[in-house]
Design a protein around this motif. Sequence first.
Motif, mmCIF file in Angstrom:
data_model
loop_
_atom_site.group_PDB
_atom_site.id
_atom_site.type_symbol
_atom_site.label_atom_id
_atom_site.label_comp_id
_atom_site.label_asym_id
_atom_site.label_seq_id
_atom_site.Cartn_x
_atom_site.Cartn_y
_atom_site.Cartn_z
ATOM 1 N N ARG A 15 49.859 41.034 55.416
ATOM 2 C CA ARG A 15 49.355 42.189 56.169
ATOM 3 C C ARG A 15 48.964 43.352 55.268
ATOM 4 N NH1 ARG A 15 51.885 44.416 61.370
ATOM 5 N NH2 ARG A 15 50.527 46.037 60.550
ATOM 6 N N GLN A 16 49.510 43.389 54.072
ATOM 7 C CA GLN A 16 49.200 44.529 53.203
ATOM 8 C C GLN A 16 48.013 44.259 52.287
ATOM 9 O OE1 GLN A 16 53.194 45.804 51.772
ATOM 10 N NE2 GLN A 16 52.679 47.711 52.792
ATOM 11 N N ILE A 17 47.457 43.058 52.327
ATOM 12 C CA ILE A 17 46.218 42.796 51.589
ATOM 13 C C ILE A 17 45.091 42.867 52.618
ATOM 14 C CG2 ILE A 17 44.956 41.156 50.135
ATOM 15 C CD1 ILE A 17 47.461 42.455 48.800
ATOM 16 N N LYS A 18 44.489 44.017 52.702
ATOM 17 C CA LYS A 18 43.535 44.306 53.778
ATOM 18 C C LYS A 18 42.218 43.558 53.564
ATOM 19 C CE LYS A 18 46.233 47.355 55.702
ATOM 20 N NZ LYS A 18 46.948 46.990 56.931
ATOM 21 N N SER A 21 39.423 44.096 50.291
ATOM 22 C CA SER A 21 40.140 44.882 49.282
ATOM 23 C C SER A 21 40.547 44.015 48.093
ATOM 24 C CB SER A 21 41.395 45.513 49.891
ATOM 25 O OG SER A 21 42.436 44.564 50.018
ATOM 26 N N SER A 22 40.695 44.659 46.937
ATOM 27 C CA SER A 22 41.202 44.002 45.739
ATOM 28 C C SER A 22 42.423 44.780 45.253
ATOM 29 C CB SER A 22 40.119 43.976 44.655
ATOM 30 O OG SER A 22 40.572 43.221 43.549
ATOM 31 N N ASN A 23 43.476 44.051 44.893
ATOM 32 C CA ASN A 23 44.772 44.676 44.612
ATOM 33 C C ASN A 23 45.392 44.124 43.333
ATOM 34 O OD1 ASN A 23 45.519 45.960 47.540
ATOM 35 N ND2 ASN A 23 44.382 44.049 47.748
ATOM 36 N N PRO A 24 46.058 44.988 42.551
ATOM 37 C CA PRO A 24 46.681 44.528 41.315
ATOM 38 C C PRO A 24 48.101 44.007 41.544
ATOM 39 C CG PRO A 24 46.945 46.896 41.496
ATOM 40 C CD PRO A 24 46.215 46.447 42.741
ATOM 41 N N ARG A 55 39.498 45.020 34.555
ATOM 42 C CA ARG A 55 40.410 44.470 35.567
ATOM 43 C C ARG A 55 39.682 44.323 36.902
ATOM 44 N NH1 ARG A 55 46.231 47.228 35.361
ATOM 45 N NH2 ARG A 55 46.559 45.550 36.854
ATOM 46 N N PHE A 58 40.484 46.470 40.053
ATOM 47 C CA PHE A 58 39.816 47.767 40.271
ATOM 48 C C PHE A 58 38.489 47.585 41.006
ATOM 49 C CE2 PHE A 58 41.847 49.506 36.110
ATOM 50 C CZ PHE A 58 43.020 49.758 36.788
ATOM 51 N N PHE A 60 35.645 46.026 43.942
ATOM 52 C CA PHE A 60 35.493 46.272 45.379
ATOM 53 C C PHE A 60 34.750 45.088 45.977
ATOM 54 C CE2 PHE A 60 32.012 48.087 43.045
ATOM 55 C CZ PHE A 60 30.879 47.820 43.788
ATOM 56 N N ARG A 62 31.980 43.411 48.533
ATOM 57 C CA ARG A 62 30.753 43.590 49.318
ATOM 58 C C ARG A 62 30.158 42.220 49.610
ATOM 59 N NH1 ARG A 62 32.387 47.933 49.414
ATOM 60 N NH2 ARG A 62 31.402 49.956 49.173
ATOM 61 N N ILE A 69 34.086 46.741 38.877
ATOM 62 C CA ILE A 69 33.811 48.178 38.925
ATOM 63 C C ILE A 69 32.958 48.627 37.733
ATOM 64 C CG2 ILE A 69 35.843 48.995 37.638
ATOM 65 C CD1 ILE A 69 34.526 50.426 40.931
#
Lengths: 224, 209
Positions: A15-18, A21-24, A55, A58, A60, A62, A69
């Motif tokens: 649920r916290q990986i929307k 989105s990209s997350n470290p 990385r 960082f 996004f 599309r 980035i």
Amino acid sequence: MAERPDRWIGVALDRQIKPGSSNPAIVGGNAIAVWRAEKGPANVWEDRCPHRGMRLSFGFVRDGMLRCIYHGWGYELGGHCASIPAHPDLAPPKTICANVYRSEERYGIIWTNLSESPNAPLPDAGPDQGWQSIRSVYVARQVAAVKGGLASFDWGGGRVEEIGEGAALVNAGGLSLLIAIQPVDESKTGLHVVAKGEGAKDAKARLAWASRLERLRGSIEAQS
Amino acid sequence: MAIKLYDYSLSGSCYKVRLLLGFLDLEYERHPIGFYPEREHRTETFRAINPLGQIPVLEDDGIRLRDAQAILCHLANKYDMSGLWLPRAPELYGLVMMWLMFAGGELMAASAARLHDLLGYDLDIETARRNAHAAFRILDDHLTRREIEGGTWIVGDHPTIADVACFPYTALSNDGGIGLEDYPALRNWLRSFMHLPKFDAMSGISEFA
Ligand SMILES: N[C@@H](CCC(=O)N[C@@H](CS)C(=O)NCC(=O)O)C(=O)O
Ligand code: FES
């Protein structure tokens, strides 16, 4: 050297990986990007752009692609580079490819296996349905200390039982907690916690469990 | 009379003010301060404007204000007719103030780490990073509880000046060598903030989220 054993490690709550989105995250010293297109399952990649090493966490999202980035190179599901903004007319060579790891969503947790030949099964916590996310907590202690802390913590009468190396189950008064244990590095461990049962259905109860996990973190970190 | 902001484009504290000016659609005159390498904020001329030698400073209709948080309160109080950015309801107002103080206090450790890494300030970087992590953990714990309750913002159902004040140094943390790996709720809140209509990025913050 960072290790990549053949086993499944929980790295985030589903649920916290929307969407979009990209997350470290860091797993056993390996930096990973956990990302999700506008829809569909989460992906786990090495956190490194094949172009100049930026990385990817960082980046996004599309049109279903993870974009770096730095120079905007776009990578499709599966890792192939499909777009280089500085050369819009060029079809990127098939050899340009992000390093993709195996990932699975189960019990409301995103798991990854970084091994080059992954064969191990996912931890078995019974049927996949009905798990509610509580929260992730990061504890500034190594895995052994955190497992010790899990075993000695006051769960309100609950028992802790390890299921394999990477997870634990707590049964406390009609409620089951599943805890995925993420070795981050020598000084930190992540815990991703989901719950099932009557006592997990309303937000008040989940808030109380979230607070209890903050106390767990505090109690482990208070030990030297 | 026009609003005037003594500003430096790379300053996260000035960015707090620019963000709210943008959200409220306010016209203003920008007075750039040569912060680095000129150190114009430490000159006698600037100390006559702010004896603390810090930016931002805002002038509005004969009032001169320093401190980003105070400036946010002033602008929201005077210009936000909706009352959403600075809610006056008793169950919200105090909480907004509390998180504003946090933004100007504990969270500024992340600003210190950034000044060290970006501009070579002579300070104890390990302590700055440790304190920044402690502040991020407190904000992430709070936002985690908000997520469980079904909320997105620091206080209430609409972004407030507490979100505006906490956003810059959290979003700029990487400039100070501080990763956000351990703070999932905080990352999701940052992304929601960047999706707000009229959100404006600054150097060091991606315009894509
Ligand atoms: N309490 C002030 C602090 C602002 C602040 O730290 N400004 C920095 C620039 S981002 C500054 O002017 N530093 C100069 C100094 O303290 O030497 C606020 O929140 O506005
Ligand atoms: S480093 Fe990623 S696109 Fe250049």
